[in-house]
Design a protein around this motif. Structure first.
Motif, PDB file in Angstrom:
ATOM      1  N   SER A 296       0.816  -1.214   0.000  1.00 41.50           N
ATOM      2  CA  SER A 296       0.000   0.000   0.000  1.00 41.50           C
ATOM      3  C   SER A 296       0.852   1.266   0.000  1.00 41.50           C
ATOM      4  O   SER A 296       0.330   2.367   0.030  1.00 41.50           O
ATOM      5  N   SER A 297       2.169   1.095  -0.035  1.00 41.60           N
ATOM      6  CA  SER A 297       3.080   2.236  -0.083  1.00 41.60           C
ATOM      7  C   SER A 297       4.392   1.747  -0.686  1.00 41.60           C
ATOM      8  O   SER A 297       4.634   0.537  -0.765  1.00 41.60           O
ATOM      9  N   PRO A 298       5.244   2.681  -1.154  1.00 45.47           N
ATOM     10  CA  PRO A 298       6.527   2.272  -1.740  1.00 45.47           C
ATOM     11  C   PRO A 298       7.340   1.368  -0.805  1.00 45.47           C
ATOM     12  O   PRO A 298       7.236   1.456   0.415  1.00 45.47           O
ATOM     13  N   LEU A 299       8.126   0.491  -1.414  1.00 45.45           N
ATOM     14  CA  LEU A 299       8.882  -0.512  -0.667  1.00 45.45           C
ATOM     15  C   LEU A 299      10.380  -0.225  -0.735  1.00 45.45           C
ATOM     16  O   LEU A 299      10.910   0.073  -1.804  1.00 45.45           O
TER      17      LEU A 299
ATOM     18  N   HIS B 101      -1.339  10.899 -18.597  1.00 45.24           N
ATOM     19  CA  HIS B 101      -0.305   9.860 -18.513  1.00 45.24           C
ATOM     20  C   HIS B 101       0.938  10.322 -17.752  1.00 45.24           C
ATOM     21  O   HIS B 101       2.056   9.987 -18.125  1.00 45.24           O
ATOM     22  N   CYS B 102       0.729  11.088 -16.704  1.00 46.35           N
ATOM     23  CA  CYS B 102       1.830  11.576 -15.872  1.00 46.35           C
ATOM     24  C   CYS B 102       1.474  11.412 -14.397  1.00 46.35           C
ATOM     25  O   CYS B 102       0.306  11.501 -14.014  1.00 46.35           O
ATOM     26  N   TRP B 103       2.502  11.187 -13.587  1.00 43.94           N
ATOM     27  CA  TRP B 103       2.306  11.217 -12.136  1.00 43.94           C
ATOM     28  C   TRP B 103       2.120  12.673 -11.720  1.00 43.94           C
ATOM     29  O   TRP B 103       2.913  13.531 -12.097  1.00 43.94           O
ATOM     30  N   PRO B 104       1.107  12.985 -10.951  1.00 45.05           N
ATOM     31  CA  PRO B 104       0.886  14.380 -10.555  1.00 45.05           C
ATOM     32  C   PRO B 104       1.675  14.762  -9.307  1.00 45.05           C
ATOM     33  O   PRO B 104       1.900  13.934  -8.427  1.00 45.05           O
ATOM     34  N   PHE B 105       2.119  15.990  -9.266  1.00 44.90           N
ATOM     35  CA  PHE B 105       2.560  16.541  -7.984  1.00 44.90           C
ATOM     36  C   PHE B 105       1.970  17.937  -7.853  1.00 44.90           C
ATOM     37  O   PHE B 105       1.767  18.636  -8.849  1.00 44.90           O
ATOM     38  N   LEU B 106       1.647  18.281  -6.617  1.00 45.26           N
ATOM     39  CA  LEU B 106       0.921  19.521  -6.350  1.00 45.26           C
ATOM     40  C   LEU B 106       1.840  20.510  -5.666  1.00 45.26           C
ATOM     41  O   LEU B 106       2.550  20.174  -4.713  1.00 45.26           O
ATOM     42  N   GLN B 107       1.819  21.742  -6.126  1.00 46.80           N
ATOM     43  CA  GLN B 107       2.748  22.733  -5.613  1.00 46.80           C
ATOM     44  C   GLN B 107       2.377  23.225  -4.226  1.00 46.80           C
ATOM     45  O   GLN B 107       3.179  23.894  -3.577  1.00 46.80           O
TER      46      GLN B 107
ATOM     47  N   GLY C  94       2.030  21.242  -1.820  1.00 45.57           N
ATOM     48  CA  GLY C  94       2.636  20.286  -0.894  1.00 45.57           C
ATOM     49  C   GLY C  94       1.736  19.143  -0.482  1.00 45.57           C
ATOM     50  O   GLY C  94       2.179  18.246   0.241  1.00 45.57           O
ATOM     51  N   SER C  95       0.480  19.142  -0.912  1.00 46.55           N
ATOM     52  CA  SER C  95      -0.401  18.042  -0.525  1.00 46.55           C
ATOM     53  C   SER C  95      -0.097  16.806  -1.357  1.00 46.55           C
ATOM     54  O   SER C  95       0.476  16.880  -2.450  1.00 46.55           O
ATOM     55  N   LYS C  96      -0.495  15.670  -0.826  1.00 48.03           N
ATOM     56  CA  LYS C  96      -0.210  14.378  -1.457  1.00 48.03           C
ATOM     57  C   LYS C  96      -1.437  13.940  -2.256  1.00 48.03           C
ATOM     58  O   LYS C  96      -2.468  13.619  -1.674  1.00 48.03           O
ATOM     59  N   PRO C  97      -1.353  13.951  -3.580  1.00 50.61           N
ATOM     60  CA  PRO C  97      -2.546  13.661  -4.384  1.00 50.61           C
ATOM     61  C   PRO C  97      -2.949  12.190  -4.333  1.00 50.61           C
ATOM     62  O   PRO C  97      -2.098  11.302  -4.297  1.00 50.61           O
ATOM     63  N   ARG C  98      -4.267  11.950  -4.328  1.00 53.75           N
ATOM     64  CA  ARG C  98      -4.785  10.588  -4.469  1.00 53.75           C
ATOM     65  C   ARG C  98      -4.744  10.237  -5.945  1.00 53.75           C
ATOM     66  O   ARG C  98      -5.157  11.036  -6.799  1.00 53.75           O
TER      67      ARG C  98
ATOM     68  N   ALA D 146      10.231   6.090  -6.984  1.00 54.24           N
ATOM     69  CA  ALA D 146      10.736   6.963  -8.045  1.00 54.24           C
ATOM     70  C   ALA D 146       9.670   7.903  -8.603  1.00 54.24           C
ATOM     71  O   ALA D 146       9.913   8.573  -9.600  1.00 54.24           O
ATOM     72  N   THR D 147       8.503   7.934  -7.975  1.00 53.86           N
ATOM     73  CA  THR D 147       7.452   8.867  -8.382  1.00 53.86           C
ATOM     74  C   THR D 147       7.348   9.979  -7.353  1.00 53.86           C
ATOM     75  O   THR D 147       7.879   9.862  -6.241  1.00 53.86           O
ATOM     76  N   PRO D 148       6.636  11.049  -7.684  1.00 58.08           N
ATOM     77  CA  PRO D 148       6.301  12.006  -6.621  1.00 58.08           C
ATOM     78  C   PRO D 148       5.505  11.288  -5.535  1.00 58.08           C
ATOM     79  O   PRO D 148       4.941  10.211  -5.777  1.00 58.08           O
ATOM     80  N   ALA D 149       5.453  11.854  -4.355  1.00 56.71           N
ATOM     81  CA  ALA D 149       4.685  11.249  -3.265  1.00 56.71           C
ATOM     82  C   ALA D 149       3.203  11.317  -3.609  1.00 56.71           C
ATOM     83  O   ALA D 149       2.648  12.403  -3.745  1.00 56.71           O
ATOM     84  N   VAL D 150       2.587  10.153  -3.802  1.00 57.18           N
ATOM     85  CA  VAL D 150       1.159  10.083  -4.117  1.00 57.18           C
ATOM     86  C   VAL D 150       0.508   9.034  -3.236  1.00 57.18           C
ATOM     87  O   VAL D 150       1.160   8.116  -2.732  1.00 57.18           O
ATOM     88  N   ASP D 151      -0.792   9.174  -3.075  1.00 61.19           N
ATOM     89  CA  ASP D 151      -1.596   8.170  -2.373  1.00 61.19           C
ATOM     90  C   ASP D 151      -2.265   7.326  -3.447  1.00 61.19           C
ATOM     91  O   ASP D 151      -3.326   7.682  -3.960  1.00 61.19           O
ATOM     92  N   LEU D 152      -1.624   6.232  -3.826  1.00 57.51           N
ATOM     93  CA  LEU D 152      -2.145   5.363  -4.874  1.00 57.51           C
ATOM     94  C   LEU D 152      -3.220   4.464  -4.289  1.00 57.51           C
ATOM     95  O   LEU D 152      -2.944   3.649  -3.412  1.00 57.51           O
ATOM     96  N   ILE D 153      -4.461   4.601  -4.789  1.00 53.79           N
ATOM     97  CA  ILE D 153      -5.541   3.791  -4.237  1.00 53.79           C
ATOM     98  C   ILE D 153      -5.685   2.459  -4.951  1.00 53.79           C
ATOM     99  O   ILE D 153      -6.259   1.519  -4.397  1.00 53.79           O
TER     100      ILE D 153
END
Length: 202
Positions: free
Chosen positions: A32-35, A84-90, A92-96, A122-129
């Motif tokens: 459920s999170s990076p390893l 087709h890109c990993w999102p990052f938000l300026q 500072g919040s962690k996108p779902r 290797a991606t921005p910090a995201v909450d991958l559901i």
């Protein structure tokens, strides 16, 4: 459609929020999170990252062109496709994030690379559901592809497999599919978004 969990799940977590007794939040798998120690894919196999403007409750990331990310984003209130890109938000919040692919070998392979990229950190910090796999053609998916879907989906927090939607082929992308698999998928994702709150990176 089935919501499949990683076979190494130990204790699924049920929603216990008071006042919403009938809402089931699908439990996450062990992954459920990076390893730590996961090797990231080659540069050519990684999805790019992109700074997103505006707000969204959920960002839909297609692992390849034609994955169906726009169609899926249109089905879900508050969702936006990322292109087709990993999102990052300026802010500072962690996108779902919901990852999407087609159920052919190319689509599943790109989803596997994207999940490896995420699991390696290797991606921005995201909450991958989870991962949604959309049928690539009418009819039953061949067994080899169903088996590969299960393998790829084992690297995601959750896996949804969704059937072919004929109306989308004719340009009716905003039509809500009548298949109960999509109804369950929308219910699951809506519950997950409602029960998770964005966090801020420090």
């Amino acid at each position: 459609m089935q919501l499949s969990l990683n076979p190494w799940v130990t204790t699924p977590a049920e929603s216990t929020e008071e006042g919403v007794p009938d809402v089931h939040v699908p439990p996450a798998a062990v992954i459920s999170s990076p390893l730590k120690g996961m090797v990231e894919p080659d540069t050519a196999d990684r999805l790019a990252s992109r700074a997103m403007t505006g707000d969204a409750d959920l960002w839909v990331v297609g692992s390849h062109g034609g994955a169906g990310e726009s169609s899926i984003a249109d089905l879900l209130d508050g969702a936006r496709a990322t292109g087709h890109c990993w999102p990052f938000l300026q802010n500072g919040s962690k996108p779902r994030v919901l990852l999407v692919c087609r159920a052919d070998m190319r689509g599943l392979t790109t989803a596997q690379s994207a999940l490896t990229q995420w699991a390696s950190g290797a991606t921005p910090a995201v909450d991958l559901i989870g991962l949604a796999v959309l049928a690539d053609a009418p009819g039953k998916t061949p067994k080899a592809l169903r088996d590969f879907t299960a393998i790829v989906g084992g690297g995601a927090p959750r896996l949804w497999t969704l059937p072919w939607v004929e109306t989308w082929r004719h340009g009716n992308a905003t039509t809500l599919p009548s298949a109960r698999e999509y109804q369950r998928f929308i219910t699951d994702v809506t519950a997950l978004v409602a029960h998770t709150k964005p966090s801020t990176n420090h």
